[in-house]
Design an enzyme around this catalytic site. Sequence first.
Site, PDB file in Angstrom:
ATOM      1  N   GLN A  50       0.866  -1.184   0.000  1.00  0.00           N
ATOM      2  CA  GLN A  50       0.000   0.000   0.000  1.00  0.00           C
ATOM      3  C   GLN A  50       0.903   1.234   0.000  1.00  0.00           C
ATOM      4  O   GLN A  50       1.475   1.600   1.025  1.00  0.00           O
ATOM      5  CB  GLN A  50      -0.919  -0.020   1.214  1.00  0.00           C
ATOM      6  CG  GLN A  50      -1.743  -1.293   1.334  1.00  0.00           C
ATOM      7  CD  GLN A  50      -2.791  -1.428   0.241  1.00  0.00           C
ATOM      8  OE1 GLN A  50      -3.766  -0.671   0.202  1.00  0.00           O
ATOM      9  NE2 GLN A  50      -2.609  -2.393  -0.651  1.00  0.00           N
TER      10      GLN A  50
ATOM     11  N   GLY B 280     -11.643   2.541   4.537  1.00  0.00           N
ATOM     12  CA  GLY B 280     -10.735   1.730   3.745  1.00  0.00           C
ATOM     13  C   GLY B 280      -9.874   2.539   2.790  1.00  0.00           C
ATOM     14  O   GLY B 280     -10.039   3.752   2.624  1.00  0.00           O
ATOM     15  N   HIS B 281      -8.978   1.826   2.123  1.00  0.00           N
ATOM     16  CA  HIS B 281      -8.014   2.497   1.246  1.00  0.00           C
ATOM     17  C   HIS B 281      -8.688   3.115   0.020  1.00  0.00           C
ATOM     18  O   HIS B 281      -9.675   2.610  -0.489  1.00  0.00           O
ATOM     19  CB  HIS B 281      -6.881   1.555   0.833  1.00  0.00           C
ATOM     20  CG  HIS B 281      -7.297   0.311   0.130  1.00  0.00           C
ATOM     21  ND1 HIS B 281      -6.417  -0.706  -0.142  1.00  0.00           N
ATOM     22  CD2 HIS B 281      -8.485  -0.105  -0.369  1.00  0.00           C
ATOM     23  CE1 HIS B 281      -7.034  -1.671  -0.776  1.00  0.00           C
ATOM     24  NE2 HIS B 281      -8.293  -1.334  -0.919  1.00  0.00           N
ATOM     25  N   ASN B 282      -8.133   4.251  -0.388  1.00  0.00           N
ATOM     26  CA  ASN B 282      -8.584   4.981  -1.583  1.00  0.00           C
ATOM     27  C   ASN B 282      -9.963   5.616  -1.450  1.00  0.00           C
ATOM     28  O   ASN B 282     -10.509   6.110  -2.439  1.00  0.00           O
ATOM     29  CB  ASN B 282      -8.550   4.083  -2.827  1.00  0.00           C
ATOM     30  CG  ASN B 282      -7.176   3.498  -3.084  1.00  0.00           C
ATOM     31  OD1 ASN B 282      -6.952   2.316  -2.824  1.00  0.00           O
ATOM     32  ND2 ASN B 282      -6.255   4.315  -3.559  1.00  0.00           N
TER      33      ASN B 282
ATOM     34  N   SER C 150     -12.142   2.423  -1.919  1.00  0.00           N
ATOM     35  CA  SER C 150     -12.396   3.076  -3.211  1.00  0.00           C
ATOM     36  C   SER C 150     -13.793   3.661  -3.349  1.00  0.00           C
ATOM     37  O   SER C 150     -14.214   3.980  -4.462  1.00  0.00           O
ATOM     38  CB  SER C 150     -12.115   2.103  -4.367  1.00  0.00           C
ATOM     39  OG  SER C 150     -10.757   1.706  -4.364  1.00  0.00           O
TER      40      SER C 150
END
EC number: 2.3.1.191
Length: 341
Positions: A195, A236-238, A256
């Site tokens: 990441q 979460g990521h993004n 995302s």
Amino acid sequence: MFRLDELAARLGGDVVGDPATTVRRVATLEQAGEGDLSFLANPKYVGRLKSSHASAIIVADSARSLLGEKAGIVTRDPYLYFARVAQLFNPPEAVAPGVHPLADVAVAVPASVAVAAGASIGAGVELGEDVVIGAGSSIGAGVRIGAGTRLAPRVVIYPGCVIGTNCLIHAGAVIGSDGFGFAREKSGAWVKIPQVGRVVIGDDVEIGANTTIDRGALDDTVIGNGVKIDNQIQIGHNVRIGDYTAIAGCVGIAGSTQIGARCMIGGQAGIIGHLTIADDVVISAGTLVTKSIHKPGVYTANLPVQPHADWVKNFAHLRHLDSLAARIRALEQSPDHPESA
């Protein structure tokens, strides 16, 4: 301690009664006494206003007549006015600047910065004026934190993340830990995806205790200006969250997803990944969002509480919806059905 006319001069509003009335703190209508300032934001509490012992009460213009002989301030939004008065009476705790001898600081910091015992600040970190780093907090290499931002004890900021100005991050929050990214081999084994993005947080953001915001896989996770994030939330990521959105406790937002500006997300809501949510959307508490939302409005997908026995009976019907629908279709197609004649 403030006089009502002093408050009106600072914050606006019309004073009713003696403008020299002094107040020293804010309190609820029920608990207020001499020297207290209370407020009426919901008409259903009018009865409490009439019996309140507050020295003064903040009301809307529509409730001006309810004050009777009581002193008060009339304003367009009593709840917002109360919030601003509460800030006057309860300013942030003053923190003496300086670096504690038991802190581990790898960079020079401005003289106005306060770094508490046990805090760790890595190489290449940039801290703005008047930043406060709480005891035991860890600031990774290359992090940038804007002026006036405060970190409570034991906050962790992973390397490379960016925090804006005048933010408040509560105890135990973790910013920039790895997103949940893995690829699967045919054998079923998981291969970790590094990441390499960051978390970028805007200005005037508040992040609650034990909330986690994952760094992006490739692109950054972005939190807009003025966003308010409650305790124990997973982002979460993004994920990208627009300006002035507010998120209540225990919400989970998968990777995302893009959330617009000025949204409100109720507690324990869940949002699956790769969705888009428009500006000015309200998501009720406990709602599971599985599809993108493209229009502003209030969205709900949960069951209100009911007696357990009623829930069991209703759920029994829910399990047989397909067969019930088939029976209804058969009845509608029957020659004996009125509409088939």
